[in-house]
Design a protein around this motif. Structure first.
Motif, PDB file in Angstrom:
ATOM      1  N   SER A 180       0.664  -1.325   0.058  1.00 30.53           N
ATOM      2  CA  SER A 180      -0.059  -0.047   0.051  1.00 30.53           C
ATOM      3  C   SER A 180       0.766   1.282   0.039  1.00 30.53           C
ATOM      4  O   SER A 180       2.088   1.124   0.108  1.00 30.53           O
ATOM      5  CB  SER A 180      -0.792  -0.066   1.245  1.00 30.53           C
ATOM      6  OG  SER A 180      -1.710   1.094   1.110  1.00 30.53           O
ATOM      7  N   SER A 213      -3.438   2.141   5.701  1.00 33.46           N
ATOM      8  CA  SER A 213      -3.720   0.863   4.936  1.00 33.46           C
ATOM      9  C   SER A 213      -2.851   0.001   4.796  1.00 33.46           C
ATOM     10  O   SER A 213      -2.979  -1.052   4.928  1.00 33.46           O
ATOM     11  CB  SER A 213      -4.293   1.659   3.423  1.00 33.46           C
ATOM     12  OG  SER A 213      -3.331   2.063   2.857  1.00 33.46           O
ATOM     13  N   TYR A 214      -1.317   0.391   4.781  1.00 27.84           N
ATOM     14  CA  TYR A 214      -0.456  -0.291   5.003  1.00 27.84           C
ATOM     15  C   TYR A 214      -0.216  -1.394   6.227  1.00 27.84           C
ATOM     16  O   TYR A 214      -0.106  -2.521   6.165  1.00 27.84           O
ATOM     17  CB  TYR A 214       0.924   0.260   4.888  1.00 27.84           C
ATOM     18  CG  TYR A 214       2.415  -0.478   4.586  1.00 27.84           C
ATOM     19  CD1 TYR A 214       2.765  -1.042   3.298  1.00 27.84           C
ATOM     20  CD2 TYR A 214       3.035  -0.969   6.095  1.00 27.84           C
ATOM     21  CE1 TYR A 214       4.020  -1.762   3.426  1.00 27.84           C
ATOM     22  CE2 TYR A 214       4.020  -1.825   5.804  1.00 27.84           C
ATOM     23  CZ  TYR A 214       4.552  -2.388   4.554  1.00 27.84           C
ATOM     24  OH  TYR A 214       5.536  -3.102   4.405  1.00 27.84           O
ATOM     25  N   ASN A 235      -8.522  -1.731  -2.936  1.00 23.58           N
ATOM     26  CA  ASN A 235      -7.773  -0.843  -3.734  1.00 23.58           C
ATOM     27  C   ASN A 235      -7.984  -0.978  -5.083  1.00 23.58           C
ATOM     28  O   ASN A 235      -7.120  -0.533  -6.123  1.00 23.58           O
ATOM     29  CB  ASN A 235      -6.146  -1.228  -3.542  1.00 23.58           C
ATOM     30  CG  ASN A 235      -5.697  -2.418  -3.794  1.00 23.58           C
ATOM     31  OD1 ASN A 235      -6.465  -3.146  -4.371  1.00 23.58           O
ATOM     32  ND2 ASN A 235      -4.513  -2.794  -3.421  1.00 23.58           N
ATOM     33  N   TYR A 249      -7.492   5.354  -6.219  1.00 24.72           N
ATOM     34  CA  TYR A 249      -6.267   4.602  -5.668  1.00 24.72           C
ATOM     35  C   TYR A 249      -5.151   4.420  -6.836  1.00 24.72           C
ATOM     36  O   TYR A 249      -3.994   4.690  -6.470  1.00 24.72           O
ATOM     37  CB  TYR A 249      -6.541   3.050  -5.057  1.00 24.72           C
ATOM     38  CG  TYR A 249      -5.197   2.604  -4.469  1.00 24.72           C
ATOM     39  CD1 TYR A 249      -4.836   2.941  -3.325  1.00 24.72           C
ATOM     40  CD2 TYR A 249      -4.369   1.809  -5.408  1.00 24.72           C
ATOM     41  CE1 TYR A 249      -3.642   2.431  -2.847  1.00 24.72           C
ATOM     42  CE2 TYR A 249      -3.396   1.126  -4.732  1.00 24.72           C
ATOM     43  CZ  TYR A 249      -2.865   1.752  -3.563  1.00 24.72           C
ATOM     44  OH  TYR A 249      -1.819   1.085  -3.087  1.00 24.72           O
TER      45      TYR A 249
END
Length: 239
Positions: free
Chosen positions: A133, A138-139, A175, A180
């Motif tokens: 990400s 989000s990672y 995603n 994105y």
């Protein structure tokens, strides 16, 4: 006499066609610190299990396939996460380069020993970088870890000017939006020497491994990514 390093190997594929250019011997190394929600190889996570081998043993196996890999192919160290066994990986890379074998690492850019990182990049001809990400929130949700190691790795990667392939798994409802992809397009502008960019459609073919290992599958209920939509998003990324 040289003392060869030892490490743990999950498996070896001798005629790999998707892990770098042309035909490759792919060394899947054991161990990974990330717990990616879309990972289809949870059996590679644990450190210090499966077969223990020396760097010489590995490179001797690679040498046997020179007739197949010498025309633009080579060896790819994958995983798991190859950087997690940094000293072992470096020893194998050095032996491969000494033998004139093209080297590649398929990595998430995490788990490394910083003392070996620049040397590893020095002896690596191609880095396949798996982008999980592009933002911290989000990672961490996807991998269970912060972006700190990844960010430092990308800094060193850019500084060392390695040839790069960039990859990102695209997951429905997570995603798979144009927004994105446009943000990803902007993010990857910082990389130099990028030879290839790939969007990989999410699949759930690893679920049986999770069931066997009695590990909860985080993306249970999410459909596999539509391949045609993934292709269109990749076209948008490359415009």
């Amino acid at each position: 006499m040289k003392e060869f390093k030892e490490g743990y190997i999950h498996s070896i594929e001798t005629m790999g066609l998707v892990d770098g250019p042309n035909i490759r011997v792919v060394i899947f190394m054991q161990g990974c610190l990330l717990r990616c929600s879309f990972c289809h190889n949870p059996d590679t996570w644990r450190v210090g299990i499966n077969k223990k081998m020396s760097s010489k043993e590995i490179v001797d196996i690679v040498r046997k396939y020179r007739p197949y890999i010498e025309l633009g192919g080579g060896v790819t160290f994958s995983g798991g996460e190859p950087l997690l066994q940094s000293e072992f990986l470096l020893d194998m890379l050095k032996l491969c380069k000494k033998a004139g074998i093209h080297t590649c690492i398929d990595t998430s850019g995490t788990g490394y020993d910083i003392n070996y990182l620049d040397q590893i990049l020095k002896y690596t001809d191609l880095v396949i970088l798996d982008i999980k990400s592009i933002d911290e929130k989000s990672y961490k949700k996807i991998t269970g870890k912060s972006m700190d190691m990844f960010n430092l790795f990308t800094e060193r990667l850019i500084k060392n000017n390695n040839k790069i392939w960039l990859r990102q798994v695209i997951i429905p409802s997570i995603n798979d939006t144009e927004e994105y992809i446009l943000n990803l397009k902007e993010y990857i502008k910082k990389f130099n020497n990028v030879e290839k960019i790939e969007l990989l459609p999410y699949h759930n073919m690893g679920i049986e491994k999770y069931n066997k290992l009695k590990i909860k599958y985080k993306l249970d209920g999410i459909n596999q990514m539509d391949k045609e939509k993934c292709k269109k998003l990749e076209e948008l990324l490359k415009k």
